[in-house]
Write a protein that holds these residues in place. Structure first.
Motif, PDB file in Angstrom:
ATOM      1  N   THR A  86      -4.261  -8.597   1.690  1.00 47.83           N
ATOM      2  CA  THR A  86      -2.764  -7.490   1.166  1.00 47.83           C
ATOM      3  C   THR A  86      -3.971  -7.475  -0.329  1.00 47.83           C
ATOM      4  O   THR A  86      -3.729  -6.128  -0.582  1.00 47.83           O
ATOM      5  CB  THR A  86      -1.385  -8.160   0.013  1.00 47.83           C
ATOM      6  OG1 THR A  86      -0.686  -8.265   1.428  1.00 47.83           O
ATOM      7  CG2 THR A  86      -0.832  -6.984  -0.343  1.00 47.83           C
ATOM      8  N   PHE A  87      -4.721  -8.085  -1.056  1.00 46.93           N
ATOM      9  CA  PHE A  87      -5.338  -7.742  -2.134  1.00 46.93           C
ATOM     10  C   PHE A  87      -6.893  -7.596  -1.568  1.00 46.93           C
ATOM     11  O   PHE A  87      -6.968  -6.254  -2.230  1.00 46.93           O
ATOM     12  CB  PHE A  87      -5.956  -9.608  -3.148  1.00 46.93           C
ATOM     13  CG  PHE A  87      -6.270  -8.666  -4.163  1.00 46.93           C
ATOM     14  CD1 PHE A  87      -5.782  -8.465  -5.214  1.00 46.93           C
ATOM     15  CD2 PHE A  87      -7.342  -9.143  -3.914  1.00 46.93           C
ATOM     16  CE1 PHE A  87      -6.417  -8.026  -6.495  1.00 46.93           C
ATOM     17  CE2 PHE A  87      -8.443  -8.518  -5.069  1.00 46.93           C
ATOM     18  CZ  PHE A  87      -8.160  -8.647  -6.117  1.00 46.93           C
ATOM     19  N   ASP A  88      -7.435  -7.704  -0.848  1.00 44.44           N
ATOM     20  CA  ASP A  88      -8.453  -6.912  -0.234  1.00 44.44           C
ATOM     21  C   ASP A  88      -8.297  -6.072   0.457  1.00 44.44           C
ATOM     22  O   ASP A  88      -9.350  -4.588   0.193  1.00 44.44           O
ATOM     23  CB  ASP A  88      -8.834  -8.211   1.124  1.00 44.44           C
ATOM     24  CG  ASP A  88      -9.808  -7.705   1.782  1.00 44.44           C
ATOM     25  OD1 ASP A  88     -11.009  -7.534   1.810  1.00 44.44           O
ATOM     26  OD2 ASP A  88      -9.984  -6.832   3.247  1.00 44.44           O
ATOM     27  N   ARG A  89      -6.867  -5.483   1.377  1.00 41.95           N
ATOM     28  CA  ARG A  89      -6.744  -3.857   1.276  1.00 41.95           C
ATOM     29  C   ARG A  89      -6.426  -3.330   0.037  1.00 41.95           C
ATOM     30  O   ARG A  89      -6.788  -2.020   0.476  1.00 41.95           O
ATOM     31  CB  ARG A  89      -5.289  -4.135   1.975  1.00 41.95           C
ATOM     32  CG  ARG A  89      -5.863  -4.784   3.714  1.00 41.95           C
ATOM     33  CD  ARG A  89      -6.740  -3.766   4.613  1.00 41.95           C
ATOM     34  NE  ARG A  89      -8.268  -4.663   4.005  1.00 41.95           N
ATOM     35  CZ  ARG A  89      -9.057  -3.732   4.510  1.00 41.95           C
ATOM     36  NH1 ARG A  89      -8.999  -2.283   5.023  1.00 41.95           N
ATOM     37  NH2 ARG A  89     -10.078  -3.853   3.877  1.00 41.95           N
ATOM     38  N   PHE A  90      -5.913  -3.764  -0.852  1.00 45.83           N
ATOM     39  CA  PHE A  90      -5.317  -3.076  -2.647  1.00 45.83           C
ATOM     40  C   PHE A  90      -6.847  -2.681  -2.646  1.00 45.83           C
ATOM     41  O   PHE A  90      -7.124  -1.665  -2.939  1.00 45.83           O
ATOM     42  CB  PHE A  90      -5.032  -3.822  -3.295  1.00 45.83           C
ATOM     43  CG  PHE A  90      -4.939  -3.322  -4.892  1.00 45.83           C
ATOM     44  CD1 PHE A  90      -4.287  -1.927  -5.426  1.00 45.83           C
ATOM     45  CD2 PHE A  90      -6.081  -4.879  -5.753  1.00 45.83           C
ATOM     46  CE1 PHE A  90      -4.409  -1.974  -6.210  1.00 45.83           C
ATOM     47  CE2 PHE A  90      -5.743  -4.238  -7.384  1.00 45.83           C
ATOM     48  CZ  PHE A  90      -5.171  -2.998  -7.722  1.00 45.83           C
ATOM     49  N   LEU A 110       3.248  -9.110  -3.642  1.00 44.38           N
ATOM     50  CA  LEU A 110       2.639  -8.296  -2.426  1.00 44.38           C
ATOM     51  C   LEU A 110       3.849  -6.993  -3.066  1.00 44.38           C
ATOM     52  O   LEU A 110       3.590  -5.769  -2.177  1.00 44.38           O
ATOM     53  CB  LEU A 110       3.916  -8.686  -1.598  1.00 44.38           C
ATOM     54  CG  LEU A 110       3.321  -9.820  -1.048  1.00 44.38           C
ATOM     55  CD1 LEU A 110       3.845 -10.533   0.071  1.00 44.38           C
ATOM     56  CD2 LEU A 110       2.340  -9.119  -0.461  1.00 44.38           C
ATOM     57  N   LEU A 111       4.737  -6.505  -4.077  1.00 39.82           N
ATOM     58  CA  LEU A 111       5.891  -5.575  -4.208  1.00 39.82           C
ATOM     59  C   LEU A 111       4.363  -5.097  -4.525  1.00 39.82           C
ATOM     60  O   LEU A 111       4.382  -3.509  -5.312  1.00 39.82           O
ATOM     61  CB  LEU A 111       6.597  -5.640  -4.747  1.00 39.82           C
ATOM     62  CG  LEU A 111       7.759  -6.428  -3.695  1.00 39.82           C
ATOM     63  CD1 LEU A 111       9.079  -6.483  -4.488  1.00 39.82           C
ATOM     64  CD2 LEU A 111       8.154  -4.834  -3.278  1.00 39.82           C
ATOM     65  N   LEU A 112       4.092  -5.857  -6.148  1.00 37.67           N
ATOM     66  CA  LEU A 112       3.329  -4.932  -7.202  1.00 37.67           C
ATOM     67  C   LEU A 112       1.995  -4.131  -6.517  1.00 37.67           C
ATOM     68  O   LEU A 112       1.777  -2.863  -6.504  1.00 37.67           O
ATOM     69  CB  LEU A 112       2.803  -5.775  -7.869  1.00 37.67           C
ATOM     70  CG  LEU A 112       1.701  -5.064  -9.048  1.00 37.67           C
ATOM     71  CD1 LEU A 112       1.798  -4.452 -10.002  1.00 37.67           C
ATOM     72  CD2 LEU A 112       0.759  -6.692 -10.200  1.00 37.67           C
ATOM     73  N   LEU A 113       1.218  -5.092  -5.053  1.00 42.01           N
ATOM     74  CA  LEU A 113      -0.145  -4.602  -4.675  1.00 42.01           C
ATOM     75  C   LEU A 113       0.569  -3.675  -3.522  1.00 42.01           C
ATOM     76  O   LEU A 113      -0.374  -2.360  -3.645  1.00 42.01           O
ATOM     77  CB  LEU A 113      -0.670  -6.037  -4.035  1.00 42.01           C
ATOM     78  CG  LEU A 113      -1.432  -7.024  -5.119  1.00 42.01           C
ATOM     79  CD1 LEU A 113      -1.766  -8.042  -3.629  1.00 42.01           C
ATOM     80  CD2 LEU A 113      -2.427  -6.435  -5.696  1.00 42.01           C
ATOM     81  N   ASN A 114       1.089  -3.498  -3.102  1.00 44.38           N
ATOM     82  CA  ASN A 114       1.421  -1.983  -2.275  1.00 44.38           C
ATOM     83  C   ASN A 114       1.855  -1.158  -2.655  1.00 44.38           C
ATOM     84  O   ASN A 114       2.203   0.085  -1.988  1.00 44.38           O
ATOM     85  CB  ASN A 114       2.390  -3.230  -1.421  1.00 44.38           C
ATOM     86  CG  ASN A 114       2.224  -4.473  -0.499  1.00 44.38           C
ATOM     87  OD1 ASN A 114       1.328  -4.244   0.306  1.00 44.38           O
ATOM     88  ND2 ASN A 114       3.772  -4.653   0.591  1.00 44.38           N
TER      89      ASN A 114
END
Length: 322
Positions: free
Chosen positions: A103-107, A191-195
């Protein structure tokens, strides 16, 4: 095992029958690097599938099926019991943090153009996966020492029970909080923050792109804009993976927080809270089976490779790329 547990116990073998072949197939398909994904994304998704496979092996097959249906197995010996406890905790944490790393990589890929080229690469993915694995191994090393033999017979240690003073020891309290933070308190908010940040950036970028194309008289081509289509595919894949994980892991998170606050260590089989924990744990394990379905639903080339593997397994097994 009470009668109310029977439906749950039936579901664990079903989960293993579906989930283990699905994750093995995912690892095999991704290892061919034919799905049109970047090297970094491929490595993260392979790591996620491997972590999910570990969850199904150690938390479903070994701890649920073998332990409950084969009481005379090696798990009755204290060393084997301790090793299984370590692998249980490690596999769940790896599954969680590989999802966060992806998820961080996609962010970064979507929101941070300045460091995107350096961070979103296969080499960085290998480094991140190695660091995540090492840190989680370190966090879980104390877990086997939380348990002691229930009895010793002929110099052989049998069974596992929580060591005396577990709840009063400052060292164990610190480890308990560390595992609670890494397993329960941090993943879902992170996860909520990154998304949320990723979604906000995509919406702003899409509006700006639509406005630019509209000002240039290209409003009729916006529906066929390949850039918008790529972004839409990326956000569907990202949000579906992390969203399914959050939904399926939320029940065990809530119960675990409540248990930590009330200092509960063990639950009796007749207790309704025990049944709730079993259901929540089943949902958490179910999250280890969803990613393959998500890839198949959102990635056309993954579906094609999956069909090829099912038609001719030898053709895929004989051509590993890395």
């Amino acid at each position: 095992m009470g009668s109310q547990d029977l439906p749950i116990e039936i579901l664990f073998p079903i989960l293993a029958i579906f989930g283990i072949p699905a994750n093995v197939m995912t690892v095999l398909i991704l290892s061919q690097r034919k799905c049109g994904l970047s090297e970094g994304v491929t490595r993260y998704m392979t790591a996620m599938a491997t972590g999910d496979l570990m969850v199904l092996v150690f938390n479903v097959i070994v701890s649920q099926i073998i332990k409950y249906h084969f009481p005379g197995s090696l798990l009755k010996y204290t060393p084997a019991c301790r090793l299984n406890i370590f692998l249980q905790g490690l596999s769940i944490q790896l599954s969680i943090w590989f999802t966060i790393a992806f998820t961080f990589d996609r962010f970064v890929a979507i929101c941070c153009n300045k460091i995107k080229a350096r961070y979103c690469s296969g080499r960085t993915a290998n480094v991140v996966i190695s660091i995540v694995s090492a840190l989680n191994i370190m966090v879980n090393i104390p877990l086997p020492f939380r348990y002691e033999p229930t009895h010793v017979l002929n110099n052989v240690q049998w069974g596992c029970r929580t060591v005396t003073g577990y709840l009063t020891s400052p060292a164990w309290a610190a480890h308990r909080w560390l595992t609670n933070i890494s397993n329960m308190f941090l993943p879902i908010p992170l996860l909520l923050l990154l998304n949320s940040l990723t979604a906000h950036h995509i919406l702003l970028a899409s509006r700006a792109r639509r406005a630019l194309k509209s000002s240039r008289g290209g409003a009729g081509e916006m529906g066929r804009d390949p850039e918008l289509k790529t972004r839409r595919t990326s956000i569907i894949l990202l949000f579906t993976i992390s969203g399914c994980f959050m939904v399926l892991s939320a029940p065990i998170t809530v119960i675990h927080i409540c248990a930590s606050v009330t200092q509960l260590v063990a639950f009796q089989g007749s207790n309704s809270l025990y049944v709730a924990i079993r259901v929540a744990f089943l949902l958490l394990c179910t999250s280890s089976c969803t990613n393959t379905c998500i890839y198949a639903l959102t990635q056309r080339r993954f579906r094609e490779e999956m069909k090829n593997l099912l038609k001719s397994p030898s053709s895929l097994l004989c051509k590993p790329r890395y």
